[in-house]
Enzyme design. Structure first.
Site, PDB file in Angstrom:
ATOM      1  N   ARG B 294       0.818  -1.214   0.000  1.00 53.31           N
ATOM      2  CA  ARG B 294       0.000   0.000   0.000  1.00 53.31           C
ATOM      3  C   ARG B 294       0.851   1.263   0.000  1.00 53.31           C
ATOM      4  NH1 ARG B 294      -5.524  -1.974   3.283  1.00 53.31           N
ATOM      5  NH2 ARG B 294      -6.162  -3.237   1.480  1.00 53.31           N
ATOM      6  N   TYR B 434      -7.073   0.558  -6.885  1.00 53.51           N
ATOM      7  CA  TYR B 434      -6.561  -0.795  -6.578  1.00 53.51           C
ATOM      8  C   TYR B 434      -5.806  -0.847  -5.247  1.00 53.51           C
ATOM      9  CZ  TYR B 434      -2.172   0.310  -9.322  1.00 53.51           C
ATOM     10  OH  TYR B 434      -1.025   0.827  -9.835  1.00 53.51           O
ATOM     11  N   GLU B 435      -5.471  -2.052  -4.863  1.00 51.23           N
ATOM     12  CA  GLU B 435      -4.827  -2.306  -3.555  1.00 51.23           C
ATOM     13  C   GLU B 435      -5.698  -1.767  -2.416  1.00 51.23           C
ATOM     14  OE1 GLU B 435      -2.176  -4.278  -3.410  1.00 51.23           O
ATOM     15  OE2 GLU B 435      -2.276  -4.179  -1.235  1.00 51.23           O
ATOM     16  N   GLY B 436      -7.016  -1.971  -2.558  1.00 53.93           N
ATOM     17  CA  GLY B 436      -7.977  -1.454  -1.587  1.00 53.93           C
ATOM     18  C   GLY B 436      -8.400  -0.057  -1.966  1.00 53.93           C
ATOM     19  N   GLN B 441      -9.628   2.125   2.434  1.00 51.15           N
ATOM     20  CA  GLN B 441      -8.508   2.613   3.253  1.00 51.15           C
ATOM     21  C   GLN B 441      -9.032   3.439   4.426  1.00 51.15           C
ATOM     22  OE1 GLN B 441      -5.466   1.584   2.597  1.00 51.15           O
ATOM     23  NE2 GLN B 441      -6.061   0.630   0.659  1.00 51.15           N
TER      24      GLN B 441
END
Lengths: 592, 592
Positions: B294, B434-436, B441
């Protein structure tokens, strides 16, 4: 594929319960009763949903093609355009003397919001034509009007605006395109224009370019710019299309969005042109239609945001992901819909509360334009001139932001082109740039409009808000949730204007460094005012015992969201403005 | 075509004058003296500018092609990738036991910022490989590590992460991909995964997919998810590539941006996979590398913003348009450069002040990760875990906003693809998703991290800021311009946290409705802290009589801009947060 549902009920509410159009004494407004406007909006909405929306993704994917000097529009555009023309939609607010429907501009704006939300790139073809129509209508001779307007009202011939050149966009004084006078009174126009939307295409028989150019020997810079009618095909005195003019499409630009609209490099090689209006007064001719054109672009911002919001909402209700933190709301399903999550709600409410007030703001703007054009209402004219940069700059900035937010609700699916959410963001992006980039709008607002006429238009706005607040102080609930926050925001706006007055004299950078924040501060105050008006109107409908109580209660609740969550941005903008130019201009250029 | 200049001097300043890396007792940091890091960064910068940047527009334009089940990357990608591999750049911070350079993560992050700024889509191929490397390194058996890692460190084999399925992204408990145990200890993996970045391509001999799947009979939902190594080609015990595994690329997605990276639909049809870590503990394995992953995405936000800013700055210095309001600055030219205009300055300063502090924030994050990994520093681990959603969510939101702002400075030219400014905005957009997704977040920050360990990490952050402010109260100028604004912002952050504590108990929606604003509030406080640290470091250098006084003075002036113009956003976020969930959740779903 994204869908589009016409927001007819919402528009009806604004037209009749907020703006009270049919009670206005502006010419033509008396005809705008509920049934009439409903009929127009329903019909426009049907075309938007059924004809234009299905072509939106097609237009984005295919784009336009330049082949052998001819531009081809995406599949289906021609048939849809013919349908728009046949229905009279291209001339809704045009002069009946030239075949228009003669309706007030407010109705055209409402219809065009639908068309734009459904398919922005497509709707630009007629939008540009309307701009050119307005310029010829305002500045053309009777003969010019008779010759060009009827075919432009029907969009048998479409129009364009040619301002930008490679070396000049905002600063048109740098223009190089020349117009050499000929013995027959016409001119030969030579030069290159870029970013010409709808510059060429296969939707119409002729393209009527309005071209800014300099007549040799005229004044230097912006004061030597004249406006010309330069048709793609020459037209004889009987209105018959003749020879091809000496102009060509040099290139089709590949753009971030609005792929369905042909953005052309136009080359004029001694093309025959006809002076429109007076010599060297081209900029003045452009300015007269600027309020309308810029309002139209502001509307694009909210129109695309509306379409994006509608689809984000559908997705948020549909897509099952996670569980509500307060307990499952879809216990029999594998997960709850996205809409149960507070942060998804925040995103949806941001969008909804922007779009609905933005629409009211834009329609109010159109009402003022109608008032100024159809009633010679100087106060309306001066107020809408003040608000024009706010309508354009704020609505397009926020419209883009909301389209991005709508895309975000789709998660990864929002980034994939087939879902269409990326297109909304990419299309909305241009509205922040063209028709005067938003930084130029802010400059126009603070550098010109705010101080114009001794600051009277600005004072009129402040008085309007003050009067409104005073008139609506008695209802405790309205006062607490709407009037008080509006007062605070308006106070911030006045303080910012005061800061400019007190500090801009000694150093104009103190004003201009805060111009962008001022434009946004102003926009929030306007939307706050719109929400206060809508809440009061909705409450009145509820008191009347209106059928659809939920609709009016939802209006009030959405307004409360805006006042609590969006309007407080005014304080931040004021702080930034009040910090002045020192930190903004601190660096030497070499040290960046 | 956009250019890219490596910000080596800026990175050196942060590494040595702000973070004092070489004085740290974290393993490997003692080697990071000025000359060593300069050598690394110069070399990485050269590759970024000369090899990767020229391929950025090519990658966007060509995209990837799927032909006969094989993905082809854009022209030039393979040669550039080979050059990255040959230079050892793919394994900069990897374990030397497997062929890595063994450097701290902070150096890899700095180098990768350059590679990403120059070409984000390209750099993702090695970025994804690094993520897969980390997972295997942390959770693999010795045999697995020996088998897979050396080739992954060199990027002879690249890696991917397979999480998302059509029906599940954030909510991985809905996963359907199955892994059936076989008698030889392997599994047969079946299912469809979507949005697989670098899912297939022609840059490496093999692609090592890490795939989340469920072993039948395991726990329901997220607790029954396991992680598997599923190679494109099977590998025998001698490390030789063997038969093709039963997996294929179902489709290449058409996306808004990062066209040079292959985003694949991956179909697993009984593909052979190997359990990585424990059964049903797949999510835990993912979580261990999440901070690093992240942070890497957060870095993408600022990296692309830096590249966009550099080009906006060049354009603003170059493009002549209008005159400075305070008098011509280029009197011999036809107009002044854009950069004389206060609103253009505002845009540039917004970008510059974000990018430089964002970089310091990201490098500080990497320093904490190094501290936690190389020194078992539990305090650093817990602080960076708290800050990870801020690093990811705030830096990518702001990075996109700044890329859009950079594009805006180009006016109409920014909307044309050949200028490359649109690409920066389109590429930066994915990092918010992306990546959450950034909403997730914010949920992670407020719903999990803030209250974790009894709120100790959050208290540690507040104490850190408080201590810093106390230690730096004596210098009047620093106190006035930096410490006081930081104190105010930090107070807002604490008040927001307090609001969540007091109101989230009775209704968790009161906390979650403010989560997004809290993430941004937190981000501003972090960048404010970074600017205060940088200003103090710059002032110390000036006091020392450092050579390049202008560089340090510019740092202080840029920091002042941030404190005066950007940091005050914290008050607005606090107001929004304190308005709670009532307006956010007011509507019935049916009434939207």
């Amino acid at each position: 594929m994204p869908s589009y549902t016409a927001p007819v009920k919402d528009m009806q509410f604004i037209l009749h319960d907020v703006l009270n159009v049919s009670q206005s004494d502006v010419r033509g407004y008396d005809e705008l009763d509920r049934d009439f406007t409903a009929a127009i909006l329903d019909e426009a909405g049907k075309i938007a949903s059924e004809v234009l929306a299905p072509l939106n993704l097609v237009g984005d994917r295919e784009g336009c093609r330049l082949e052998n000097g001819m531009v081809h529009t995406p599949t289906g555009f021609k048939a849809a355009f013919d349908q728009m023309r046949a229905g009279g939609w291209t001339g809704l607010d045009c002069n009946p003397d030239y075949g228009g429907q003669g309706m007030p501009h407010i109705m055209a704006l409402a219809a065009n919001e639908m068309f734009t939300g459904a398919n922005m790139a497509f709707t630009m073809y007629q939008g540009l034509t309307h701009g050119a129509y307005s310029a010829i209508h305002a500045h053309g001779s009777e003969a010019q009007k008779a010759k060009w307007l009827p075919k432009m009202v029907s969009c048998d011939w479409t129009g364009t605006m040619n301002l930008t050149e490679p070396q000049c966009g905002t600063d048109l004084g740098l223009m190089r395109t020349k117009a050499e006078p000929q013995s027959d009174g016409s001119y030969l126009v030579s030069g290159q224009k870029i970013f010409i939307s709808a510059g060429d295409h296969d939707l119409s028989e002729n393209v009527i370019h309005l071209v800014l150019a300099k007549i040799p020997g005229g004044p230097e810079g912006i004061k030597g710019v004249s406006l010309f009618i330069v048709p793609k095909f020459l037209v004889d005195d009987d209105g018959q299309i003749g020879a091809r003019n000496s102009l060509s499409v040099g290139n089709l630009e590949e753009k971030m969005g609005i792929h369905g609209n042909a953005t052309c490099v136009m080359n004029y090689d001694g093309a025959t042109g006809y002076l429109l209006g007076e010599e060297h007064k081209g900029m003045r001719a452009m300015f007269t239609m600027m309020n309308e054109a810029r309002l139209g672009v502001g509307m694009q911002g909210l129109a695309v945001a509306e379409a994006a919001y509608q689809n984000a909402l559908i997705y948020a209700k549909d897509r099952l992901q996670g569980r509500a933190v307060t307990g499952a709301e879809n216990p029999d399903g594998p997960a709850d819909p996205l809409i149960v999550h507070p942060d998804i709600r925040r995103g949806l409410m941001d969008q909804k509360s922007f779009v609905e007030a933005g629409r009211a703001f834009a329609l109010w703007g159109a009402q003022m334009i109608d008032s100024s054009m159809r009633k010679d209402d100087a106060a309306a004219e001066s107020l809408v001139s003040l608000l024009t940069p706010v309508l354009k700059g704020f609505l397009t900035d926020q419209g883009f932001e909301m389209a991005v937010l709508a895309q975000q609700i789709y998660g990864g699916h929002g980034y994939i082109e087939e879902q269409g959410m990326s297109q909304f963001a990419r299309d909305a992006r241009i509205a922040m740039i063209y028709e005067g980039a938003n930084g130029v709008q802010a400059l126009d607002l603070v550098g010109r409009k705010l101080a114009s006429d001794g600051g009277k238009p600005a004072m009129a706005f402040f008085d309007l808000v003050k009067g409104f607040c005073k008139d609506n102080a008695d209802d405790d609930e309205i006062a607490r949730d709407f009037v008080e926050p509006l007062k605070t925001a308006s106070k911030h706006l006045q303080e910012a204007a005061m800061y400019f007055m007190q500090n801009g004299m000694k150093n104009p950078n103190h004003a201009l460094a805060g111009s962008y924040d001022f434009m946004h501060l102003f926009g929030h105050v306007c939307l706050g005012l719109m929400w206060a008006k809508m809440a009061i109107a909705a409450k009145a409908k509820l008191a009347e015992g209106a059928d659809d109580a939920a609709f009016y209660e939802t209006k009030i609740a959405t307004g409360r969201y805006y006042m609590a969550r969006r309007l407080p941005a005014t304080a931040m903008h004021l702080v930034r403005i009040s910090s002045g130019a020192d930190t903004v201009m601190a660096l030497d250029v070499a040290n960046f």
